[in-house]
Design a protein around this motif. Structure first.
Motif, short mmCIF file in Angstrom:
data_model
loop_
_atom_site.label_atom_id
_atom_site.label_comp_id
_atom_site.label_asym_id
_atom_site.label_seq_id
_atom_site.Cartn_x
_atom_site.Cartn_y
_atom_site.Cartn_z
N THR A 30 0.81 -1.23 0.00
CA THR A 30 0.00 0.00 0.00
C THR A 30 0.84 1.27 0.00
N SER A 31 2.10 1.18 0.33
CA SER A 31 2.99 2.35 0.47
C SER A 31 2.46 3.36 1.49
N ASP A 32 1.72 2.88 2.46
CA ASP A 32 1.20 3.74 3.52
C ASP A 32 2.33 4.03 4.50
#
Length: 96
Positions: free
Chosen positions: A67-69
């Motif tokens: 998610t690259s959160d």
């Protein structure tokens, strides 16, 4: 003159009771023995902690990668060193 022991109904002389109390006092002062006696509950917690940290690290790492959160990536960055530390301690214990 005999005194009764409270636990086994075995009669001990006063001299024997004093010797027993001295031995017990000596054992209470032995820190190494106290660590060994108290280590039994820690034997369960360290593997459990290492396993839970590993699961959390893998979950946060995979989710953070997918998610690259930033919150997940930072969560992984915080938990991963703790996971390595727990795994290292577990490995050291196993090698003893």
């Amino acid at each position: 003159m005999n005194d009764r022991s409270h636990s086994d109904d075995v009669e001990l002389t006063t001299h024997e009771l004093l010797a027993l109390f001295r031995i017990e006092a000596e054992l209470r002062r032995d820190r190494r023995l106290a660590r060994r006696m108290g280590a039994s509950h820690r034997r369960v917690w360290l593997p459990l902690t290492a396993a839970l940290l590993m699961c959390a690290s893998i979950t946060l790492g995979v989710l953070g990668f997918r998610t690259s959160d930033p919150a997940l990536v930072w969560g992984f960055a915080v938990i991963w060193p703790l996971t390595l530390l727990a795994a290292f301690r577990l490995l050291c214990r196993a090698s003893r």
